[in-house]
Design a protein around this motif. Structure first.
Motif, PDB file in Angstrom:
ATOM      1  N   TRP A  81      -8.885  63.386  30.042  1.00  0.00           N
ATOM      2  CA  TRP A  81      -7.550  62.816  30.117  1.00  0.00           C
ATOM      3  C   TRP A  81      -6.814  63.113  28.815  1.00  0.00           C
ATOM      4  N   GLU A  82      -5.519  62.786  28.834  1.00  0.00           N
ATOM      5  CA  GLU A  82      -4.713  62.840  27.623  1.00  0.00           C
ATOM      6  C   GLU A  82      -4.784  61.486  26.918  1.00  0.00           C
ATOM      7  N   TRP A  83      -4.561  61.505  25.600  1.00  0.00           N
ATOM      8  CA  TRP A  83      -4.428  60.237  24.890  1.00  0.00           C
ATOM      9  C   TRP A  83      -3.148  59.557  25.350  1.00  0.00           C
ATOM     10  N   PRO A  84      -3.099  58.229  25.366  1.00  0.00           N
ATOM     11  CA  PRO A  84      -1.888  57.528  25.827  1.00  0.00           C
ATOM     12  C   PRO A  84      -0.769  57.489  24.791  1.00  0.00           C
ATOM     13  N   LEU A  85      -0.993  58.066  23.624  1.00  0.00           N
ATOM     14  CA  LEU A  85       0.032  58.164  22.595  1.00  0.00           C
ATOM     15  C   LEU A  85       0.312  59.638  22.315  1.00  0.00           C
ATOM     16  N   ALA A  86       1.530  59.923  21.891  1.00  0.00           N
ATOM     17  CA  ALA A  86       1.945  61.313  21.711  1.00  0.00           C
ATOM     18  C   ALA A  86       1.060  62.046  20.707  1.00  0.00           C
ATOM     19  N   ASN A  87       0.735  61.394  19.613  1.00  0.00           N
ATOM     20  CA  ASN A  87      -0.156  61.982  18.616  1.00  0.00           C
ATOM     21  C   ASN A  87      -1.519  61.312  18.729  1.00  0.00           C
ATOM     22  N   ILE A  88      -2.587  62.092  18.504  1.00  0.00           N
ATOM     23  CA  ILE A  88      -3.931  61.526  18.611  1.00  0.00           C
ATOM     24  C   ILE A  88      -4.089  60.420  17.575  1.00  0.00           C
ATOM     25  N   PRO A  89      -4.322  59.199  18.012  1.00  0.00           N
ATOM     26  CA  PRO A  89      -4.300  58.051  17.101  1.00  0.00           C
ATOM     27  C   PRO A  89      -5.667  57.741  16.497  1.00  0.00           C
ATOM     28  N   PRO A  90      -5.674  57.009  15.390  1.00  0.00           N
ATOM     29  CA  PRO A  90      -6.951  56.492  14.881  1.00  0.00           C
ATOM     30  C   PRO A  90      -7.416  55.319  15.741  1.00  0.00           C
ATOM     31  N   VAL A  91      -8.725  55.151  15.835  1.00  0.00           N
ATOM     32  CA  VAL A  91      -9.291  54.042  16.598  1.00  0.00           C
ATOM     33  C   VAL A  91      -9.550  52.888  15.636  1.00  0.00           C
ATOM     34  N   LEU A  92      -8.806  51.813  15.803  1.00  0.00           N
ATOM     35  CA  LEU A  92      -8.942  50.655  14.913  1.00  0.00           C
ATOM     36  C   LEU A  92     -10.120  49.769  15.318  1.00  0.00           C
ATOM     37  N   ARG A  93     -10.360  49.682  16.591  1.00  0.00           N
ATOM     38  CA  ARG A  93     -11.485  48.873  17.081  1.00  0.00           C
ATOM     39  C   ARG A  93     -12.041  49.534  18.334  1.00  0.00           C
ATOM     40  N   HIS A  94     -13.350  49.663  18.390  1.00  0.00           N
ATOM     41  CA  HIS A  94     -13.997  50.375  19.480  1.00  0.00           C
ATOM     42  C   HIS A  94     -14.299  49.455  20.657  1.00  0.00           C
ATOM     43  N   PHE A  95     -14.654  50.077  21.762  1.00  0.00           N
ATOM     44  CA  PHE A  95     -15.105  49.374  22.961  1.00  0.00           C
ATOM     45  C   PHE A  95     -16.435  48.690  22.666  1.00  0.00           C
ATOM     46  N   ASP A  96     -16.569  47.445  23.104  1.00  0.00           N
ATOM     47  CA  ASP A  96     -17.798  46.680  22.885  1.00  0.00           C
ATOM     48  C   ASP A  96     -18.097  45.896  24.155  1.00  0.00           C
ATOM     49  N   ARG A  97     -18.942  46.476  25.010  1.00  0.00           N
ATOM     50  CA  ARG A  97     -19.257  45.819  26.278  1.00  0.00           C
ATOM     51  C   ARG A  97     -20.125  44.585  26.026  1.00  0.00           C
ATOM     52  N   PRO A  98     -19.712  43.412  26.522  1.00  0.00           N
ATOM     53  CA  PRO A  98     -20.533  42.212  26.334  1.00  0.00           C
ATOM     54  C   PRO A  98     -21.782  42.269  27.205  1.00  0.00           C
ATOM     55  N   PRO A  99     -22.864  41.615  26.781  1.00  0.00           N
ATOM     56  CA  PRO A  99     -24.087  41.600  27.598  1.00  0.00           C
ATOM     57  C   PRO A  99     -23.867  40.989  28.975  1.00  0.00           C
ATOM     58  N   GLU A 100     -22.989  40.007  29.062  1.00  0.00           N
ATOM     59  CA  GLU A 100     -22.647  39.378  30.333  1.00  0.00           C
ATOM     60  C   GLU A 100     -21.132  39.361  30.476  1.00  0.00           C
ATOM     61  N   LYS A 101     -20.642  39.369  31.726  1.00  0.00           N
ATOM     62  CA  LYS A 101     -19.199  39.439  31.962  1.00  0.00           C
ATOM     63  C   LYS A 101     -18.450  38.273  31.342  1.00  0.00           C
ATOM     64  N   TRP A 102     -19.092  37.110  31.273  1.00  0.00           N
ATOM     65  CA  TRP A 102     -18.400  35.928  30.779  1.00  0.00           C
ATOM     66  C   TRP A 102     -18.463  35.802  29.260  1.00  0.00           C
ATOM     67  N   MET A 103     -19.187  36.696  28.589  1.00  0.00           N
ATOM     68  CA  MET A 103     -19.335  36.609  27.135  1.00  0.00           C
ATOM     69  C   MET A 103     -18.240  37.390  26.425  1.00  0.00           C
ATOM     70  N   ALA A 104     -18.079  37.073  25.132  1.00  0.00           N
ATOM     71  CA  ALA A 104     -17.052  37.739  24.330  1.00  0.00           C
ATOM     72  C   ALA A 104     -17.438  39.188  24.072  1.00  0.00           C
ATOM     73  N   GLY A 105     -16.450  40.041  23.979  1.00  0.00           N
ATOM     74  CA  GLY A 105     -16.646  41.455  23.682  1.00  0.00           C
ATOM     75  C   GLY A 105     -15.292  42.089  23.458  1.00  0.00           C
ATOM     76  N   HIS A 106     -15.229  43.385  23.525  1.00  0.00           N
ATOM     77  CA  HIS A 106     -13.944  44.092  23.427  1.00  0.00           C
ATOM     78  C   HIS A 106     -13.890  45.102  24.554  1.00  0.00           C
ATOM     79  N   ARG A 107     -13.132  44.768  25.587  1.00  0.00           N
ATOM     80  CA  ARG A 107     -13.119  45.536  26.832  1.00  0.00           C
ATOM     81  C   ARG A 107     -12.059  46.637  26.794  1.00  0.00           C
ATOM     82  N   GLY A 108     -12.113  47.429  25.756  1.00  0.00           N
ATOM     83  CA  GLY A 108     -11.162  48.514  25.584  1.00  0.00           C
ATOM     84  C   GLY A 108     -11.209  49.009  24.158  1.00  0.00           C
ATOM     85  N   VAL A 109     -10.186  49.772  23.764  1.00  0.00           N
ATOM     86  CA  VAL A 109     -10.086  50.255  22.385  1.00  0.00           C
ATOM     87  C   VAL A 109      -8.700  49.927  21.863  1.00  0.00           C
ATOM     88  N   ASP A 110      -8.609  49.690  20.557  1.00  0.00           N
ATOM     89  CA  ASP A 110      -7.329  49.474  19.890  1.00  0.00           C
ATOM     90  C   ASP A 110      -6.971  50.735  19.123  1.00  0.00           C
TER      91      ASP A 110
END
Length: 216
Positions: A81-110
């Motif tokens: 895919w293409e990046w969603p921003l015109a210029n390739i951006p830095p990743v400030l925070r990575h994807f962090d899948r929680p062990p369980e759906k109800w637990m805290a995590g980061h369901r995407g990237v910043d």
């Protein structure tokens, strides 16, 4: 009987179905019978076992090969895919899948971005949602095949039901706070499960962390 310990074929045909243990016994007992001609031997059960194993392997391997004999099609994540921003951006925070759906995590990237920067669709699709979630404007694109992209905070320039093309501007980064500084949160769901958006873009450069404040 046609020989010592050898029953005639008519009597064996009237016997109940043999179990594996009785078959092994009869195979050894009938090995010398003149009518056998090597068809029933002490090794027959070993051959039958081998045939069963080969049949099981065929069942396991078969689904992985299509009717044409070619391997199955690649997964969604093999298509860049293409990046969603015109210029390739830095990743400030990575994807962090929680062990369980109800637990805290980061369901995407910043992704680091400047306020009011244009946001583009990373792939062809159809606008599935435009609205406010909690206190931030959210935009969701349905790419088909169970894949959805969500972006926040984004002031949308498209409407629900509108079809968009890869690289088309779909909105601008809004002023609502998601990170300590301006950023775009990008989430991807595949068949209802959150997955790492970076798996869908071709450029996998090392991430660069931006300072919270500008240079002094």
């Amino acid at each position: 009987m046609t020989g010592p310990g050898c029953p005639d074929l008519a009597s064996t045909a009237r016997r109940p179905a043999l179990t594996l243990s009785t078959y092994k016994y009869d195979a050894a007992r009938w090995a010398g019978c003149p009518w056998n001609r090597g068809h029933v031997t002490p090794h027959t059960h070993s051959i039958l076992r081998l045939l069963v194993i080969l049949a099981c392997l065929a069942l396991l391997i078969g689904p992985a090969v299509g009717a044409s004999g070619a391997p199955s099609a690649p997964t969604h994540q093999s298509v860049p895919w293409e990046w969603p921003l015109a210029n390739i951006p830095p990743v400030l925070r990575h994807f962090d899948r929680p062990p369980e759906k109800w637990m805290a995590g980061h369901r995407g990237v910043d992704l680091g971005a400047a306020q009011d920067l244009e946001v583009v669709s990373p792939s062809d699709g159809k606008v599935a949602f435009v609205g406010t979630v909690v206190d931030r404007p959210v935009l969701t694109i349905d790419h088909g095949d169970g894949l959805l992209s969500s972006f926040e905070p984004v002031t949308a320039s498209v409407t629900v039901g509108e079809r968009v093309r890869e690289g088309q501007v779909i909105g601008r980064l809004s002023s609502e706070v998601h990170c300590p500084g301006p950023c775009l949160h990008w989430g991807v769901r595949e068949d209802g499960e959150y997955v790492n958006p970076l798996n869908f873009v071709s450029d996998r450069r090392p991430s660069v962390l931006l300072p919270l404040h500008g240079p002094s």
